[in-house]
Design a protein around this motif. Structure first.
Motif, short mmCIF file in Angstrom:
data_model
loop_
_atom_site.label_atom_id
_atom_site.label_comp_id
_atom_site.label_asym_id
_atom_site.label_seq_id
_atom_site.Cartn_x
_atom_site.Cartn_y
_atom_site.Cartn_z
N CYS A 154 0.88 -1.17 0.00
CA CYS A 154 0.00 0.00 0.00
C CYS A 154 0.91 1.22 0.00
CB CYS A 154 -0.91 -0.01 1.24
SG CYS A 154 -1.89 1.49 1.43
N GLU A 155 0.87 2.00 -1.06
CA GLU A 155 1.82 3.08 -1.24
C GLU A 155 1.38 4.39 -0.59
OE1 GLU A 155 4.59 2.33 -2.39
OE2 GLU A 155 4.27 0.50 -3.56
N ASP A 156 0.18 4.45 -0.06
CA ASP A 156 -0.36 5.69 0.51
C ASP A 156 -0.82 5.42 1.93
OD1 ASP A 156 -1.72 8.01 1.19
OD2 ASP A 156 -2.82 8.16 -0.71
N TYR A 157 -0.10 5.98 2.91
CA TYR A 157 -0.43 5.74 4.32
C TYR A 157 -1.84 6.18 4.66
CZ TYR A 157 0.21 10.74 5.26
OH TYR A 157 0.08 12.12 5.26
N ARG A 158 -2.43 7.09 3.88
CA ARG A 158 -3.79 7.56 4.17
C ARG A 158 -4.83 6.47 3.97
NH1 ARG A 158 -3.96 12.63 0.24
NH2 ARG A 158 -3.12 10.95 -1.09
N CYS A 159 -4.44 5.39 3.31
CA CYS A 159 -5.37 4.28 3.11
C CYS A 159 -5.49 3.39 4.34
CB CYS A 159 -4.92 3.43 1.92
SG CYS A 159 -5.05 4.25 0.32
N PHE A 160 -4.61 3.58 5.31
CA PHE A 160 -4.72 2.74 6.51
C PHE A 160 -6.05 2.98 7.20
CE2 PHE A 160 -4.40 2.50 11.18
CZ PHE A 160 -4.43 1.13 11.27
N TRP A 161 -6.69 1.90 7.57
CA TRP A 161 -7.98 1.94 8.24
C TRP A 161 -7.98 0.85 9.30
CZ3 TRP A 161 -13.21 1.24 5.21
CH2 TRP A 161 -14.26 1.77 5.97
N SER A 162 -8.30 1.21 10.53
CA SER A 162 -8.18 0.28 11.65
C SER A 162 -9.32 -0.72 11.74
CB SER A 162 -8.09 1.07 12.97
OG SER A 162 -9.22 1.88 13.15
N LEU A 163 -10.17 -0.76 10.74
CA LEU A 163 -11.29 -1.69 10.73
C LEU A 163 -10.85 -3.14 10.89
CD1 LEU A 163 -14.40 -1.11 10.12
CD2 LEU A 163 -13.93 -2.05 7.86
N ASN A 164 -9.74 -3.50 10.23
CA ASN A 164 -9.28 -4.89 10.19
C ASN A 164 -7.81 -4.89 9.81
OD1 ASN A 164 -8.90 -7.66 9.75
ND2 ASN A 164 -9.86 -7.60 7.71
N PHE A 165 -6.94 -5.09 10.80
CA PHE A 165 -5.51 -5.11 10.51
C PHE A 165 -4.77 -5.95 11.55
CE2 PHE A 165 -5.65 -1.73 13.65
CZ PHE A 165 -4.40 -1.72 14.25
N ALA A 166 -3.55 -6.29 11.23
CA ALA A 166 -2.73 -7.07 12.15
C ALA A 166 -1.26 -6.74 11.91
CB ALA A 166 -2.97 -8.57 11.97
N LEU A 167 -0.47 -6.96 12.94
CA LEU A 167 0.98 -6.84 12.84
C LEU A 167 1.61 -7.61 13.98
CD1 LEU A 167 1.97 -3.15 13.86
CD2 LEU A 167 -0.07 -4.36 14.64
N HIS A 168 2.89 -7.94 13.81
CA HIS A 168 3.61 -8.66 14.85
C HIS A 168 3.85 -7.73 16.03
CE1 HIS A 168 6.79 -11.00 16.83
NE2 HIS A 168 6.33 -12.04 16.14
N ARG A 169 3.89 -8.32 17.21
CA ARG A 169 4.13 -7.52 18.42
C ARG A 169 5.39 -6.67 18.31
NH1 ARG A 169 2.16 -5.42 23.00
NH2 ARG A 169 0.97 -7.32 23.43
N ALA A 170 6.43 -7.19 17.70
CA ALA A 170 7.67 -6.43 17.56
C ALA A 170 7.44 -5.17 16.74
CB ALA A 170 8.76 -7.29 16.93
N ASP A 171 6.62 -5.26 15.70
CA ASP A 171 6.33 -4.09 14.87
C ASP A 171 5.39 -3.12 15.59
OD1 ASP A 171 7.98 -4.97 12.88
OD2 ASP A 171 6.39 -5.77 11.61
N TRP A 172 4.45 -3.66 16.37
CA TRP A 172 3.61 -2.77 17.17
C TRP A 172 4.47 -1.94 18.12
CZ3 TRP A 172 -0.95 -0.54 17.75
CH2 TRP A 172 -1.25 0.04 18.99
N ASP A 173 5.40 -2.60 18.79
CA ASP A 173 6.26 -1.87 19.72
C ASP A 173 7.06 -0.79 19.01
OD1 ASP A 173 5.32 -3.48 21.76
OD2 ASP A 173 7.05 -4.82 21.75
N ARG A 174 7.53 -1.10 17.82
CA ARG A 174 8.29 -0.12 17.04
C ARG A 174 7.42 1.04 16.55
NH1 ARG A 174 10.75 -1.19 11.10
NH2 ARG A 174 11.68 0.87 10.75
#
Length: 327
Positions: A154-174
């Motif tokens: 996804c090349e545009d950060y404005r497209c992020f939407w918290s409706l449905n997403f996931a990430l590794h705990r290490a990336d969340w901390d970062r």
């Protein structure tokens, strides 16, 4: 073995929450737990039985506003899984959601946004059935379709939407989490996406990780949330040098609800019945859509919607809301 925590935030919508919990209990790979960040005075009761513990943590409103950013942070802080899977309270996870995210997530991978299908009114009368939902759910016309398989950047950060997403705990901390300076509706997702971009953390569209959005009447643009949208747009500008949510602000301006002047954004009047009739999601609509309202306000119809010159002009008008008008 990689584990996952299911996270949601909620205020009201008790039956929506029960359906979310039922969806997580039906996973092919269950989460190790579910964390519900509760943004109301009392915890929920009569929640469904599950194969995993469901923990409720209290994140009370602040200054009369729902603390959406703080609630997501609190849910993540309480989680024990390797992968953090965030799903909004109006979204039922498909049976493969956890398995899909666990298979894709790893430290340094970044953030993944799974699929969303919008259900029509009455879809839940016969209970939760992912196969049936797949046949009746529709994609949002303003969201990119998922890739044929795997991940697509996804090349545009404005497209992020918290409706449905996931990430590794290490990336969340970062990531640093969501900025808790946002209160009420709007802006915190774009801010979080901007923060990921500034840190060089990728955002991905993902094939799979599907949820089904439960029908509920809604307004787009959110004319019922104008004060918090304005406040949060200005808060975003205090950090990044320009406002966000300019499409909503532009719609508010076209409706005569706000103005953008040398002193900033100012509310001119409260929405009336005609405004709500224009923006309200009707039973035949699977989702509310700001683009539909903007097209009507600007008299755009048919092929003109896709005319490059017209699109550029609309974007120019919206961009005028990114900063105070000079003089």
């Amino acid at each position: 073995m990689t584990t996952a925590s299911a996270l949601t935030i909620a205020a009201g919508r008790a039956e929506h929450l029960r359906n979310v919990i039922r969806g997580f209990d039906a996973q092919t790979v269950p989460p190790v737990e579910m964390i519900v960040a509760v943004m109301q005075d009392a915890p929920y009761d009569d929640l469904p039985r599950t194969r995993f513990p469901v923990h409720q943590i209290m994140v009370p409103p602040r200054d009369g506003q729902l603390p959406l950013a703080a609630a997501r942070n609190a849910a993540a802080a309480a989680a024990s899984g390797d992968v953090l899977v965030f799903v909004d309270v109006d979204c039922i996870p498909g049976p493969g959601l956890i398995a899909d995210y666990v298979a894709a997530a790893r430290p340094g991978q970044g953030l993944m946004m799974g699929e969303v299908l919008y259900l029509p009114d009455g879809a839940l009368r016969d209970g939760i059935d992912a196969g049936r939902f797949d046949g009746m759910g529709v994609r949002h016309s303003d969201r990119q379709a998922p890739p044929p398989e795997g991940l697509r950047a996804c090349e545009d950060y404005r497209c992020f939407w918290s409706l449905n997403f996931a990430l590794h705990r290490a990336d969340w901390d970062r990531s640093g989490g969501f900025d808790e300076g946002y209160l009420g509706y709007g802006g915190e997702d774009t801010d979080f996406g901007r923060g990921l971009s500034e840190r060089g953390m990728p955002i991905w569209w993902m094939r799979g990780g599907r949820v089904y959005h439960q029908y509920h009447p809604h307004c787009m643009p959110p004319i019922h949330q104008i004060p918090s949208v304005i406040r949060n747009a200005d808060y975003f500008a205090s950090k990044w040098g320009h406002r966000t949510m300019e499409h909503w602000l532009h719609a508010f301006r076209l409706m005569g609800l706000i103005e953008n002047g040398a002193q900033g954004l100012r509310i001119l009047r409260q929405p009336d019945d005609a405004d709500f009739a224009l923006c309200r999601q009707e039973p035949h609509m699977p989702y509310a859509n700001t683009r539909r309202v903007l097209d009507r306000l600007q008299g755009i119809a048919g092929p003109e919607r896709h005319d490059p010159a017209r699109i550029r002009e609309v974007e120019r008008q919206q961009a005028d809301m990114l900063a105070r008008r000079a003089g």
